[in-house]
Write a protein that holds these residues in place. Sequence first.
Motif: not given
Length: 315
Positions: A16-19, A9-11, A4-6
């Motif tokens: 929000g993807m962090q578990s 994607f918006p920060d 997503a970072k590569r």
Amino acid sequence: IGMAKRWSFPDRLVSGMQSFSARDITPPKTDVDKLKIAANLANELYASALCSSETQKASALQALTKRYAGALKIDTAELTDAIDAGLKEISESAPALNLPVTNSQTLNTIRTWVGDSAEPEATSDPLMQDVNALDAMDSAAEPAHNPEEILSAGIRDVTETLVSGCALNDILQMVLETMYRGMGFSRTLIFIRDTKLSTMRARFGFGANIERILPQCVFPLAFSPDVFHVALDKGVDIVIEDALAPKITSRIPAWHQQAITAKSFLLLPVMVKNQAIGLFYADSEQAEGVKISPQQLDLLRTLRSQVVLALMQKM
């Protein structure tokens, strides 16, 4: 998250993807916190519906409500309603998105889990019926073997397996089988790094004489100027179109020449933090038998990326 970072994607989405860990679900303070809670709860609800049995449904839902009790008020009935709403939305959107939901084993499993065994109804829109009829005609005109479709379907299956938290060995075998069936290779193998013995050793495989070949497919990690070590050392994908070509033969290691009669092959190293921890191998008995289009190579690399994700989850 790395992908997503590569892909820039918006920060907000990346955060929000962090578990969540076992004990850090607290009331949300920001919109990002709300998104993170929603994403994690949805993910865990999906995994529960996919992996637990019908008899475990009540306890699984109770466990989720208890786990998220410190962040939001929700009961088991609302969680079940959320799944029902999701299934309905998927069914309604499927024709426009060309999603094969009717025969989806995953969706059927979830329908059964929530107590809805009915299949999604076919669309009653006359226009969509005409479109579906045209799609069927196009499918009938296409050859039975479509590498891109098989590889794409395999990627979807592996994605579902990753989300459900299944065993790494299952994922490796799914990827190997997808490559084998999709590309029509003679064989596919996965080599895994054995740090204790300082070797790369084939763990699984599909194809001709695989049971005889697997025990012979092992080589030392110590660098040697052959194509296998170059792929691992540089982290580059390599296609050998003719292993018997005079300029190439000297770069093919002796163990490979003795164990496998392939005349062309593909090497896809599996890299984690710039170190090769695995290697996908696929071959053909025919010279120039490994012909891969750019689209097919992208799909094969996606399968490899899924294996990287699975490995990193286990590390």
